[in-house]
Design a protein around this motif. Structure first.
Motif, PDB file in Angstrom:
ATOM      1  N   LEU A  45       0.827  -1.210   0.000  1.00 19.87           N
ATOM      2  CA  LEU A  45       0.000   0.000   0.000  1.00 19.87           C
ATOM      3  C   LEU A  45       0.862   1.261   0.000  1.00 19.87           C
ATOM      4  O   LEU A  45       0.565   2.229  -0.703  1.00 19.87           O
ATOM      5  N   PHE A  46       1.932   1.259   0.784  1.00 19.77           N
ATOM      6  CA  PHE A  46       2.851   2.388   0.797  1.00 19.77           C
ATOM      7  C   PHE A  46       3.449   2.617  -0.587  1.00 19.77           C
ATOM      8  O   PHE A  46       3.494   3.750  -1.078  1.00 19.77           O
ATOM      9  N   ILE A  47       3.897   1.548  -1.225  1.00 15.17           N
ATOM     10  CA  ILE A  47       4.494   1.653  -2.562  1.00 15.17           C
ATOM     11  C   ILE A  47       3.475   2.198  -3.556  1.00 15.17           C
ATOM     12  O   ILE A  47       3.772   3.089  -4.348  1.00 15.17           O
ATOM     13  N   GLN A  48       2.264   1.678  -3.498  1.00 20.69           N
ATOM     14  CA  GLN A  48       1.209   2.107  -4.408  1.00 20.69           C
ATOM     15  C   GLN A  48       0.873   3.587  -4.211  1.00 20.69           C
ATOM     16  O   GLN A  48       0.815   4.353  -5.172  1.00 20.69           O
ATOM     17  N   PHE A  49       0.649   4.000  -2.970  1.00 20.10           N
ATOM     18  CA  PHE A  49       0.262   5.383  -2.698  1.00 20.10           C
ATOM     19  C   PHE A  49       1.405   6.368  -2.920  1.00 20.10           C
ATOM     20  O   PHE A  49       1.164   7.543  -3.163  1.00 20.10           O
ATOM     21  N   SER A  50       2.637   5.910  -2.832  1.00 24.96           N
ATOM     22  CA  SER A  50       3.783   6.779  -3.074  1.00 24.96           C
ATOM     23  C   SER A  50       4.063   6.951  -4.560  1.00 24.96           C
ATOM     24  O   SER A  50       4.832   7.826  -4.945  1.00 24.96           O
ATOM     25  N   GLY A  51       3.479   6.096  -5.382  1.00 25.92           N
ATOM     26  CA  GLY A  51       3.687   6.191  -6.824  1.00 25.92           C
ATOM     27  C   GLY A  51       4.962   5.529  -7.307  1.00 25.92           C
ATOM     28  O   GLY A  51       5.382   5.740  -8.447  1.00 25.92           O
ATOM     29  N   TYR A  52       5.580   4.721  -6.465  1.00 28.65           N
ATOM     30  CA  TYR A  52       6.799   4.024  -6.868  1.00 28.65           C
ATOM     31  C   TYR A  52       6.460   2.821  -7.741  1.00 28.65           C
ATOM     32  O   TYR A  52       5.384   2.241  -7.634  1.00 28.65           O
ATOM     33  N   ASP A  53       7.394   2.437  -8.572  1.00 29.58           N
ATOM     34  CA  ASP A  53       7.261   1.231  -9.377  1.00 29.58           C
ATOM     35  C   ASP A  53       7.548   0.037  -8.460  1.00 29.58           C
ATOM     36  O   ASP A  53       8.632  -0.039  -7.880  1.00 29.58           O
ATOM     37  N   PRO A  54       6.612  -0.903  -8.313  1.00 31.56           N
ATOM     38  CA  PRO A  54       6.843  -2.050  -7.417  1.00 31.56           C
ATOM     39  C   PRO A  54       8.072  -2.877  -7.789  1.00 31.56           C
ATOM     40  O   PRO A  54       8.673  -3.521  -6.938  1.00 31.56           O
ATOM     41  N   ARG A  55       8.473  -2.834  -9.065  1.00 30.19           N
ATOM     42  CA  ARG A  55       9.668  -3.594  -9.485  1.00 30.19           C
ATOM     43  C   ARG A  55      10.951  -2.960  -8.963  1.00 30.19           C
ATOM     44  O   ARG A  55      11.992  -3.604  -8.947  1.00 30.19           O
ATOM     45  N   GLU A  56      10.876  -1.704  -8.538  1.00 32.41           N
ATOM     46  CA  GLU A  56      12.046  -0.999  -8.016  1.00 32.41           C
ATOM     47  C   GLU A  56      12.176  -1.145  -6.502  1.00 32.41           C
ATOM     48  O   GLU A  56      13.071  -0.564  -5.913  1.00 32.41           O
ATOM     49  N   CYS A  57      11.274  -1.881  -5.876  1.00 35.89           N
ATOM     50  CA  CYS A  57      11.225  -1.954  -4.418  1.00 35.89           C
ATOM     51  C   CYS A  57      11.428  -3.375  -3.912  1.00 35.89           C
ATOM     52  O   CYS A  57      10.960  -4.332  -4.518  1.00 35.89           O
ATOM     53  N   ARG A  58      12.102  -3.472  -2.791  1.00 36.71           N
ATOM     54  CA  ARG A  58      12.193  -4.723  -2.026  1.00 36.71           C
ATOM     55  C   ARG A  58      11.486  -4.478  -0.708  1.00 36.71           C
ATOM     56  O   ARG A  58      11.589  -3.410  -0.128  1.00 36.71           O
ATOM     57  N   ILE A  59      10.805  -5.510  -0.239  1.00 34.67           N
ATOM     58  CA  ILE A  59      10.064  -5.417   1.014  1.00 34.67           C
ATOM     59  C   ILE A  59      10.756  -6.276   2.060  1.00 34.67           C
ATOM     60  O   ILE A  59      11.098  -7.427   1.794  1.00 34.67           O
ATOM     61  N   ALA A  60      10.934  -5.713   3.238  1.00 29.24           N
ATOM     62  CA  ALA A  60      11.528  -6.447   4.356  1.00 29.24           C
ATOM     63  C   ALA A  60      10.523  -6.475   5.508  1.00 29.24           C
ATOM     64  O   ALA A  60      10.110  -5.425   5.990  1.00 29.24           O
ATOM     65  N   THR A  61      10.128  -7.676   5.904  1.00 28.87           N
ATOM     66  CA  THR A  61       9.236  -7.833   7.053  1.00 28.87           C
ATOM     67  C   THR A  61       9.903  -8.623   8.172  1.00 28.87           C
ATOM     68  O   THR A  61       9.329  -8.760   9.245  1.00 28.87           O
ATOM     69  N   ARG A  62      11.092  -9.155   7.892  1.00 25.75           N
ATOM     70  CA  ARG A  62      11.856  -9.922   8.881  1.00 25.75           C
ATOM     71  C   ARG A  62      13.301  -9.458   8.846  1.00 25.75           C
ATOM     72  O   ARG A  62      13.758  -8.949   7.830  1.00 25.75           O
ATOM     73  N   VAL A  63      14.004  -9.652   9.911  1.00 23.84           N
ATOM     74  CA  VAL A  63      15.419  -9.277   9.967  1.00 23.84           C
ATOM     75  C   VAL A  63      16.203 -10.038   8.891  1.00 23.84           C
ATOM     76  O   VAL A  63      17.103  -9.489   8.263  1.00 23.84           O
ATOM     77  N   GLN A  64      15.834 -11.269   8.629  1.00 19.42           N
ATOM     78  CA  GLN A  64      16.527 -12.085   7.635  1.00 19.42           C
ATOM     79  C   GLN A  64      16.440 -11.485   6.229  1.00 19.42           C
ATOM     80  O   GLN A  64      17.306 -11.734   5.391  1.00 19.42           O
ATOM     81  N   ASP A  65      15.395 -10.697   5.961  1.00 18.31           N
ATOM     82  CA  ASP A  65      15.254 -10.065   4.648  1.00 18.31           C
ATOM     83  C   ASP A  65      16.318  -9.000   4.406  1.00 18.31           C
ATOM     84  O   ASP A  65      16.556  -8.612   3.261  1.00 18.31           O
ATOM     85  N   LEU A  66      16.963  -8.521   5.462  1.00 20.92           N
ATOM     86  CA  LEU A  66      17.972  -7.474   5.346  1.00 20.92           C
ATOM     87  C   LEU A  66      19.387  -8.022   5.244  1.00 20.92           C
ATOM     88  O   LEU A  66      20.307  -7.289   4.866  1.00 20.92           O
ATOM     89  N   LEU A  67      19.573  -9.281   5.577  1.00 19.04           N
ATOM     90  CA  LEU A  67      20.911  -9.861   5.611  1.00 19.04           C
ATOM     91  C   LEU A  67      21.517  -9.937   4.210  1.00 19.04           C
ATOM     92  O   LEU A  67      20.847 -10.272   3.247  1.00 19.04           O
ATOM     93  N   GLY A  68      22.786  -9.605   4.123  1.00 24.48           N
ATOM     94  CA  GLY A  68      23.507  -9.705   2.866  1.00 24.48           C
ATOM     95  C   GLY A  68      23.427  -8.463   1.990  1.00 24.48           C
ATOM     96  O   GLY A  68      23.999  -8.447   0.906  1.00 24.48           O
ATOM     97  N   TYR A  69      22.729  -7.433   2.419  1.00 22.72           N
ATOM     98  CA  TYR A  69      22.610  -6.206   1.639  1.00 22.72           C
ATOM     99  C   TYR A  69      23.461  -5.105   2.244  1.00 22.72           C
ATOM    100  O   TYR A  69      23.550  -4.979   3.450  1.00 22.72           O
ATOM    101  N   ARG A  70      24.074  -4.319   1.370  1.00 20.56           N
ATOM    102  CA  ARG A  70      24.723  -3.071   1.788  1.00 20.56           C
ATOM    103  C   ARG A  70      23.755  -1.972   1.406  1.00 20.56           C
ATOM    104  O   ARG A  70      23.580  -1.681   0.230  1.00 20.56           O
TER     105      ARG A  70
END
Length: 91
Positions: free
Chosen positions: A23-48
Motif C-alpha cells: 500500500l505504501f508503494i502504491q500510494f507513493s507512486g513508486y514502481d513495485p519492481r524498483e522496491c524490495r520489502i523487508a518484514t523480517r530481519v533475515q530479509d535485510l541480511l547480505g545487503y549493503r
C-alpha cells in the motif's frame, strides 16, 4: 516500443506486513519492481544499504505488543548496521 530489460531494485521498504508495504508503494507512486520489502530481519541480511533508499513505516505496527515493537526496532537497527539512511513514513 517499451524496453523489456529488468529493473534493478533500489528501494527498501521495512514494514510489519507485506500488504502495508504494498500500500505504501502504491500510494507513493513508486514502481513495485524498483522496491524490495523487508518484514523480517533475515530479509535485510547480505545487503549493503548505503546506496539504497530505505523507508521505515513508522506506527503501522498491527498489534503494538512489546514483542512487535522490539521486532520493528531490531529491524531498524539492523538496517542501520547495513548502512541504511532510514527515511520514516509516519501514519
Amino acid at each position: 516500443m517499451q524496453s523489456t530489460r529488468a529493473v534493478r531494485p533500489f528501494r527498501f521498504v521495512i514494514a510489519p506486513t507485506v500488504r502495508q508495504a504494498q500500500l505504501f508503494i502504491q500510494f507513493s507512486g513508486y514502481d513495485p519492481r524498483e522496491c524490495r520489502i523487508a518484514t523480517r530481519v533475515q530479509d535485510l541480511l547480505g545487503y549493503r544499504l548505503d546506496s539504497w533508499e530505505t523507508w521505515f513505516l513508522q506506527r503501522m505496527w498491527p498489534c503494538r505488543t512489546h514483542e512487535d515493537v522490539s521486532h520493528m526496532e531490531e529491524m531498524m537497527w539492523r538496517a542501520r548496521a547495513c548502512g541504511a539512511d532510514i527515511r520514516r513514513w509516519w501514519t
